[in-house]
Design a protein around this motif. Structure first.
Motif, PDB file in Angstrom:
ATOM      1  N   THR A  12       0.830  -1.200   0.000  1.00  0.00           N
ATOM      2  CA  THR A  12       0.000   0.000   0.000  1.00  0.00           C
ATOM      3  C   THR A  12       0.862   1.247   0.000  1.00  0.00           C
ATOM      4  O   THR A  12       0.524   2.267  -0.606  1.00  0.00           O
ATOM      5  CB  THR A  12      -0.925   0.000   1.239  1.00  0.00           C
ATOM      6  OG1 THR A  12      -1.728  -1.175   1.206  1.00  0.00           O
ATOM      7  CG2 THR A  12      -1.821   1.221   1.253  1.00  0.00           C
ATOM      8  N   SER A  13       2.015   1.177   0.647  1.00  0.00           N
ATOM      9  CA  SER A  13       2.924   2.317   0.719  1.00  0.00           C
ATOM     10  C   SER A  13       3.629   2.580  -0.605  1.00  0.00           C
ATOM     11  O   SER A  13       4.291   3.599  -0.780  1.00  0.00           O
ATOM     12  CB  SER A  13       3.974   2.061   1.803  1.00  0.00           C
ATOM     13  OG  SER A  13       4.702   0.877   1.507  1.00  0.00           O
ATOM     14  N   GLY A  14       3.509   1.646  -1.574  1.00  0.00           N
ATOM     15  CA  GLY A  14       4.185   1.792  -2.859  1.00  0.00           C
ATOM     16  C   GLY A  14       5.466   0.999  -2.950  1.00  0.00           C
ATOM     17  O   GLY A  14       6.070   0.909  -4.021  1.00  0.00           O
ATOM     18  N   ASP A  15       5.897   0.379  -1.854  1.00  0.00           N
ATOM     19  CA  ASP A  15       7.144  -0.387  -1.863  1.00  0.00           C
ATOM     20  C   ASP A  15       6.989  -1.673  -2.658  1.00  0.00           C
ATOM     21  O   ASP A  15       5.973  -2.367  -2.566  1.00  0.00           O
ATOM     22  CB  ASP A  15       7.560  -0.718  -0.432  1.00  0.00           C
ATOM     23  CG  ASP A  15       7.937   0.530   0.351  1.00  0.00           C
ATOM     24  OD1 ASP A  15       8.958   1.154   0.025  1.00  0.00           O
ATOM     25  OD2 ASP A  15       7.191   0.878   1.284  1.00  0.00           O
ATOM     26  N   ARG A  16       8.020  -2.029  -3.420  1.00  0.00           N
ATOM     27  CA  ARG A  16       8.033  -3.245  -4.217  1.00  0.00           C
ATOM     28  C   ARG A  16       8.391  -4.426  -3.315  1.00  0.00           C
ATOM     29  O   ARG A  16       9.389  -4.387  -2.587  1.00  0.00           O
ATOM     30  CB  ARG A  16       9.086  -3.072  -5.303  1.00  0.00           C
ATOM     31  CG  ARG A  16       8.939  -3.904  -6.554  1.00  0.00           C
ATOM     32  CD  ARG A  16       7.645  -3.761  -7.265  1.00  0.00           C
ATOM     33  NE  ARG A  16       7.556  -4.777  -8.295  1.00  0.00           N
ATOM     34  CZ  ARG A  16       7.437  -4.516  -9.584  1.00  0.00           C
ATOM     35  NH1 ARG A  16       7.297  -3.291 -10.008  1.00  0.00           N
ATOM     36  NH2 ARG A  16       7.408  -5.500 -10.453  1.00  0.00           N
ATOM     37  N   LEU A  17       7.569  -5.487  -3.345  1.00  0.00           N
ATOM     38  CA  LEU A  17       7.756  -6.623  -2.442  1.00  0.00           C
ATOM     39  C   LEU A  17       8.095  -7.917  -3.176  1.00  0.00           C
ATOM     40  O   LEU A  17       8.152  -8.977  -2.560  1.00  0.00           O
ATOM     41  CB  LEU A  17       6.495  -6.825  -1.593  1.00  0.00           C
ATOM     42  CG  LEU A  17       6.126  -5.665  -0.661  1.00  0.00           C
ATOM     43  CD1 LEU A  17       4.800  -5.944   0.012  1.00  0.00           C
ATOM     44  CD2 LEU A  17       7.214  -5.428   0.365  1.00  0.00           C
ATOM     45  N   LEU A  18       8.329  -7.844  -4.477  1.00  0.00           N
ATOM     46  CA  LEU A  18       8.645  -9.041  -5.249  1.00  0.00           C
ATOM     47  C   LEU A  18       9.789  -8.732  -6.197  1.00  0.00           C
ATOM     48  O   LEU A  18       9.763  -7.723  -6.913  1.00  0.00           O
ATOM     49  CB  LEU A  18       7.419  -9.502  -6.042  1.00  0.00           C
ATOM     50  CG  LEU A  18       7.541 -10.831  -6.788  1.00  0.00           C
ATOM     51  CD1 LEU A  18       7.601 -11.980  -5.796  1.00  0.00           C
ATOM     52  CD2 LEU A  18       6.365 -11.011  -7.737  1.00  0.00           C
ATOM     53  N   ASP A  19      10.797  -9.608  -6.210  1.00  0.00           N
ATOM     54  CA  ASP A  19      11.903  -9.426  -7.147  1.00  0.00           C
ATOM     55  C   ASP A  19      11.376  -9.475  -8.588  1.00  0.00           C
ATOM     56  O   ASP A  19      10.506 -10.314  -8.907  1.00  0.00           O
ATOM     57  CB  ASP A  19      12.936 -10.529  -6.967  1.00  0.00           C
ATOM     58  CG  ASP A  19      13.698 -10.388  -5.649  1.00  0.00           C
ATOM     59  OD1 ASP A  19      13.597  -9.317  -5.027  1.00  0.00           O
ATOM     60  OD2 ASP A  19      14.373 -11.369  -5.261  1.00  0.00           O
ATOM     61  N   PRO A  20      11.904  -8.616  -9.455  1.00  0.00           N
ATOM     62  CA  PRO A  20      11.429  -8.616 -10.845  1.00  0.00           C
ATOM     63  C   PRO A  20      11.545  -9.977 -11.522  1.00  0.00           C
ATOM     64  O   PRO A  20      10.666 -10.363 -12.301  1.00  0.00           O
ATOM     65  CB  PRO A  20      12.333  -7.574 -11.508  1.00  0.00           C
ATOM     66  CG  PRO A  20      12.706  -6.650 -10.401  1.00  0.00           C
ATOM     67  CD  PRO A  20      12.847  -7.520  -9.199  1.00  0.00           C
ATOM     68  N   ASP A  21      12.594 -10.753 -11.211  1.00  0.00           N
ATOM     69  CA  ASP A  21      12.761 -12.046 -11.877  1.00  0.00           C
ATOM     70  C   ASP A  21      11.772 -13.094 -11.363  1.00  0.00           C
ATOM     71  O   ASP A  21      11.678 -14.206 -11.909  1.00  0.00           O
ATOM     72  CB  ASP A  21      14.190 -12.559 -11.730  1.00  0.00           C
ATOM     73  CG  ASP A  21      14.575 -12.808 -10.276  1.00  0.00           C
ATOM     74  OD1 ASP A  21      13.820 -12.385  -9.386  1.00  0.00           O
ATOM     75  OD2 ASP A  21      15.630 -13.432 -10.039  1.00  0.00           O
ATOM     76  N   ALA A  22      11.029 -12.744 -10.292  1.00  0.00           N
ATOM     77  CA  ALA A  22      10.036 -13.679  -9.758  1.00  0.00           C
ATOM     78  C   ALA A  22       8.658 -13.467 -10.373  1.00  0.00           C
ATOM     79  O   ALA A  22       7.751 -14.279 -10.157  1.00  0.00           O
ATOM     80  CB  ALA A  22       9.940 -13.538  -8.244  1.00  0.00           C
ATOM     81  N   GLU A  23       8.494 -12.398 -11.154  1.00  0.00           N
ATOM     82  CA  GLU A  23       7.178 -12.095 -11.711  1.00  0.00           C
ATOM     83  C   GLU A  23       6.713 -13.182 -12.666  1.00  0.00           C
ATOM     84  O   GLU A  23       5.545 -13.590 -12.651  1.00  0.00           O
ATOM     85  CB  GLU A  23       7.200 -10.725 -12.395  1.00  0.00           C
ATOM     86  CG  GLU A  23       7.352  -9.578 -11.402  1.00  0.00           C
ATOM     87  CD  GLU A  23       7.470  -8.220 -12.071  1.00  0.00           C
ATOM     88  OE1 GLU A  23       7.403  -8.178 -13.324  1.00  0.00           O
ATOM     89  OE2 GLU A  23       7.617  -7.219 -11.367  1.00  0.00           O
TER      90      GLU A  23
END
Length: 496
Positions: free
Chosen positions: A116-127
């Motif tokens: 909700t704060s806008g922080d990214r919680l997943l590594d891009p290579d995990a998408e």
């Protein structure tokens, strides 16, 4: 329709932590409990965060996560799984392999990528790995930014655009989505269940009004956990979605009351339960019984010390005092029978109606026996109720008139309970030469002992299911009647 075979679903959350308690596994467990489930948790990541944002993420070794998952599934039958933050591609793969191996009946995937704060919680290579996980889920619950990542497209800026994007994702992965409008502007806050059914995409919308608040931390975690729990209970996705949304709106509305954090505060997961059910515990009937008996211990001890009771046990009681007592008892039983009849009319079950009606009938029968044996009928009209008799009956008739069945059962109970208790001890003094032997032996009547036990059961069970205020009123009525019993035993030597 509720699954009666699993009234309390066992729901496993696979997610990261939130030490401030508003999101992640902490929110999941609260949500599962608030929606009627038993929560379990396997930790994917240790997140240093609060209501203002994420500070750092520590990912434990993947084999340890697998050990957690196996430890649960080897021992507990899992009814639903909610998947939250997975953090890395290795974790996503490990969870996918576990799902394929264990095959839990319900899987809800909250594709936690952006807080909700806008922080990214997943590594891009995990998408890409997360997209591969989607087909294994029965329901995916992305917010608008996460939906865009799943669709590999720019984030929707309108509700119709979000629904269109959800249609495409549902068709692509062959699953259903709950698309949420929380990230869109405007007063309305719609959600929609989008699912592929027989080759077509069906959309069920759930309209809503935005709650003006900053307490939105962990709403995605909380909603997805509620959905997993409620679907495990009902087996109906539309119903689960509607009920979960209603619950979350109520929780959001009360979030500010928690006064937690200076950023996006948490929702109040148990607000509805606290408001409607409170936090007071409800005792078992056995605990009520022992508590009530202890509550009137002083009165019972004083009854044992009364001169009337001691002399009755010794056989030295003046016969005139004894006959006076029995005459008052006969007068008492007339109106007491009416009180028991009132209890019968208020009783919620046929069995309890019959019990109190039989008690009223027996009270009249005992009164007639007292007339015939100890108090000649010709003299009954000359007897006036004593102050103790009048006060006791006024108390019982007043409680009866108020019409609260539960309180009335407590008020009539001492006439069973104390009478039987005193009588059991008096009977020990019975012997062939005792002047009141027949009367003392009457306490051995098995039917009265059984009636006393049943009266205790009815009253204490009613108290155990009552709210605290009624339970206190029942205890007060019981003690008042116990005090009147004391006065009734004292009266033959005090008033006569």
């Amino acid at each position: 329709m509720r699954d009666e075979a699993r009234p309390v679903p066992r729901v496993l959350s696979i997610a990261g932590t939130d030490p401030s308690g508003g999101a992640g596994i902490q929110a999941d467990l609260k949500s599962i409990a608030a929606n009627g489930g038993y929560g379990m948790a396997a930790v994917t990541a240790l997140v240093a965060q609060n209501t203002r944002g994420v500070r750092s993420v520590h990912v434990p070794p993947v084999p340890f996560l697998v050990e957690q998952l196996d430890a649960v599934s080897d021992d507990v039958e899992i009814d639903a799984v909610k998947i939250g933050m997975l953090a890395t591609a290795d974790i996503v793969r490990a969870v996918r392999e576990w799902l394929e191996r264990v095959n839990p009946p319900v899987v809800v995937l909250d594709p936690v990528m952006v807080a909700t704060s806008g922080d990214r919680l997943l590594d891009p290579d995990a998408e890409d790995e997360l997209r591969a996980l989607a087909p294994l889920a029965d329901l995916v619950t992305p917010n608008i930014p996460e939906l865009a990542i799943l669709a590999e497209a720019p984030a929707a800026t309108t509700w119709s655009g979000a629904v269109t994007q959800a249609r495409e994702v549902a068709a692509r992965y062959g699953t259903r989505l709950l698309v949420k409008g929380g990230h869109l502007a405007g007063a309305s806050l719609p959600d929609a269940l989008v699912e592929a059914v027989d080759g077509t995409i069906e959309v069920t919308e759930f309209p809503g009004i935005r709650v003006e608040t900053t307490n939105t931390h962990g709403t995605g975690c909380s909603l997805s956990s509620a959905l997993a729990t409620r679907f495990a209970r009902s087996g109906d996705w539309a119903r689960a979605a509607a009920e979960s949304k209603e619950w979350l709106v109520e929780s959001i509305r009360h979030g500010a009351e928690l006064a937690v954090g200076a950023g996006h505060g948490p929702v109040s997961h148990f607000a509805g339960l606290w408001e409607r059910g409170g936090i007071a515990t409800r005792p078992e009937p056995e605990a009520v019984e022992s508590g009530w008996w202890a509550h009137i211990e002083d009165i019972r001890a004083d009854i044992d010390e009364l001169a009337f009771v001691r002399q009755l046990a010794e056989g030295t009681l003046d016969r005139t005092a004894f006959v006076w007592y029995l005459a008052q008892d006969a007068l008492y039983l007339r109106d007491y029978a009416r009180v028991l009849a009132r209890a019968s009319s208020l009783a919620p079950t046929a069995e309890e109606q019959a019990f109190w009606a039989a008690g009223a009938r027996d009270a009249i029968a005992v009164e007639l026996q007292l007339h015939e044996r100890w108090v000649p009928s010709a003299t009954m009209d000359d007897i006036t109720p004593s102050a103790a008799t009048t006060a006791y009956l006024n108390h019982l008739l007043a409680v009866s008139a108020r019409g609260d069945y539960r309180i009335l059962t407590a008020a009539v109970l001492p006439c069973y309970w104390i009478y039987a208790d005193v009588g059991a001890r008096l009977r020990q003094f019975s012997h062939p030469e005792h002047p009141y032997r027949d009367w003392l032996d009457s306490y051995a009547d098995e039917s009265f002992a059984a009636a006393t036990r049943r009266a205790i059961q009815i009253a204490t069970r009613a108290a155990a299911t009552a709210e605290e205020r009624t339970r206190r009123a029942m205890r007060d009525a019981l003690r008042a009647s116990a005090a009147h019993e004391h006065a009734f035993f004292a009266a033959p030597l005090a008033e006569r």
